[in-house]
Each structure stands twice: as structure tokens, then as C-alpha cells.
Enzyme design. Structure first.
Site, short mmCIF file in Angstrom:
data_model
loop_
_atom_site.label_atom_id
_atom_site.label_comp_id
_atom_site.label_asym_id
_atom_site.label_seq_id
_atom_site.Cartn_x
_atom_site.Cartn_y
_atom_site.Cartn_z
N ASP A 59 -4.59 -3.36 -19.12
CA ASP A 59 -3.95 -2.05 -19.23
C ASP A 59 -4.23 -1.39 -20.58
OD1 ASP A 59 -2.82 -2.39 -16.66
OD2 ASP A 59 -1.19 -3.57 -17.52
N MET B 99 -3.38 -6.50 -7.44
CA MET B 99 -2.76 -7.38 -8.42
C MET B 99 -3.70 -8.45 -8.96
SD MET B 99 0.05 -5.91 -8.62
CE MET B 99 0.91 -7.04 -9.72
N ARG B 100 -4.91 -8.01 -9.28
CA ARG B 100 -5.89 -8.97 -9.80
C ARG B 100 -6.80 -8.22 -10.78
NH1 ARG B 100 -6.68 -13.89 -7.34
NH2 ARG B 100 -5.63 -13.17 -5.46
N LEU B 101 -7.09 -8.85 -11.92
CA LEU B 101 -8.04 -8.27 -12.85
C LEU B 101 -9.44 -8.38 -12.27
CD1 LEU B 101 -6.78 -9.69 -16.26
CD2 LEU B 101 -6.50 -7.36 -15.41
N VAL B 102 -10.18 -7.29 -12.26
CA VAL B 102 -11.55 -7.35 -11.74
C VAL B 102 -12.48 -7.85 -12.85
CG1 VAL B 102 -11.20 -5.60 -9.98
CG2 VAL B 102 -11.96 -4.90 -12.25
N HIS C 113 -0.15 2.39 -13.48
CA HIS C 113 0.64 1.34 -14.12
C HIS C 113 2.07 1.83 -14.29
CE1 HIS C 113 1.43 -2.20 -16.55
NE2 HIS C 113 2.03 -1.42 -17.43
N ASN D 138 -6.69 3.07 -12.31
CA ASN D 138 -5.54 2.24 -11.98
C ASN D 138 -4.27 2.98 -12.38
OD1 ASN D 138 -4.09 -0.05 -11.17
ND2 ASN D 138 -4.16 -0.97 -13.21
N GLY E 127 0.80 -1.22 0.00
CA GLY E 127 0.00 0.00 0.00
C GLY E 127 0.83 1.27 0.00
N SER E 128 2.03 1.22 -0.58
CA SER E 128 2.90 2.40 -0.56
C SER E 128 2.31 3.57 -1.34
CB SER E 128 4.29 2.05 -1.09
OG SER E 128 4.24 1.57 -2.41
#
Length: 201
Positions: free
Chosen positions: A149, A94-97, A113, A111, A12-13
Site C-alpha cells: 500500500d 487479498m494477495r500481493l502480486v 484500500h 487498488n 466482490g461487493s
């Protein structure tokens, strides 16, 4: 005030940087009129502790708790919609919704990238840029669609690749720019100076 839900999978940086920027802006002449109303995660390994220390509600929706990806997506969407956000941000998620989530939330689903899209899409963008011998890469913030993406770009910035860069050093420099793009996008959304529906059109 702009209400945000943020989804994370890791440390969560970027989220921490956004929360710090919003908080620091409160006493400035240009406050960011936004609030993170909830943080969600897809794994217990996600650093939800950074939000509980700030008094922000959290939720965990693990794919392993559901019979299939669609059911997981429906549960995730229900948790997000419970907070009635103006925008939802995937910040190191880190997961495609699933498509139903995208259709329900887009174009208010964003998002970041670590590449200058459409260059180097996917989960290994930093590694791929180095492997390609590129002289520069970048960072992008976009509207999420059902591709990998491929969504409409809100903002992006170029970043040079140094001859002595490795994956870690390059990624750290990219993260700095990602955080700046994310903060500025949130600021502009709160100000109403960018219109996501127009960008997505």
C-alpha cells in the site's frame, strides 16, 4: 472504450457496485465509457457467480496449482494480458502480486484500500484504525507498486470514526466511499481526465 480486468478474492461487493454504476450510467447524460471484459480470482471461494450472471468471462488462477509465487504470478499475468485491458483493478484481491506482474502492468494496475494512506497500510486497516483510537480514517485508490500500500495515490477521502463504531460498521461506511472513488476513477480514466503515467512519475 476503457477495457478493464478486475481481480477479486471475496464477495466482490466493490466490483458489483462498479458494474451497477457502469450499467446505470448507460441511460444518463454522463455514461461511463468502460467495460469489464474479464474477472479473475485467486480462490474458488471468490464470488465469480456475480459476473457469470452478467455474461462476463472469468478465470481462476490458484497459487496452490503452481510450484512458487513467481510461477503463479506469471500465469496470472498471462490470463490478464489475454484480455488486453487498459487497466487492471484489484478489488478485494487479498494477495500481493509478484514484482513481474507489477512491472508488466503498472501504472495501469490499481487498488482500493480502506484507509487514508499512508495511515494504516496492510490487510487489517480498519481494525488498526480502531485500535489506534483514531478519530478518522478514510479510503484510497492508488497505483500498485511492489510495496504494501505504498503506491502513488490517485484519490482519497476522509471518513470520521464514530464513538460507537465497531470494525463491521466502520468498514461498511468505508466501502461506500471506496466504491465512489473506484467509480469516479474509472469514469475519469475513460474520459482521459487523469493520466496514470503522470501520477506515477
Amino acid at each position: 472504450m476503457l477495457k478493464l480486468v478486475v481481480l477479486i478474492s471475496g464477495t466482490g461487493s466493490n466490483l458489483r457496485a462498479l458494474l451497477d454504476a457502469i450499467e446505470a450510467s448507460r441511460d444518463s447524460d454522463q455514461p461511463i465509457d468502460a467495460e469489464v471484459v474479464a474477472i479473475g480470482a485467486d480462490t474458488p471461494k471468490a464470488n465469480l457467480a456475480l459476473t457469470t450472471e452478467r455474461g462476463i468471462p472469468t478465470f481462476l488462477v490458484q497459487p496452490s496449482d503452481f510450484p512458487d509465487r513467481a510461477a503463479w504470478g506469471d500465469a496470472l499475468l498471462a490470463e490478464i494480458q489475454r484480455w488486453q485491458p487498459d487497466a487492471t483493478i484489484l478489488s478485494g484481491f487479498m494477495r500481493l502480486v509478484p514484482p513481474r506482474v507489477v512491472e508488466a502492468l503498472s501504472p495501469h494496475l490499481l487498488n482500493t484500500h480502506p484507509a487514508y494512506l499512508p495511515e494504516f497500510p496492510g490487510a487489517h486497516a480498519v481494525r488498526d484504525a480502531l485500535a489506534a483510537g483514531a478519530s478518522e480514517t478514510g479510503a484510497t485508490i492508488m497505483i500498485v507498486d511492489n510495496g504494501v500500500d505504498t503506491g502513488p495515490i490517485i484519490d482519497q477521502r476522509r471518513i470520521p470514526i464514530h464513538p460507537d463504531d465497531n470494525q463491521d460498521s466502520l468498514h461498511e461506511r468505508i466501502k461506500i466511499v471506496e466504491r465512489e472513488l473506484l467509480t469516479e476513477t474509472v469514469r475519469n480514466l475513460a474520459l482521459g481526465t487523469i493520466n496514470l503515467k503522470e501520477i506515477a512519475a
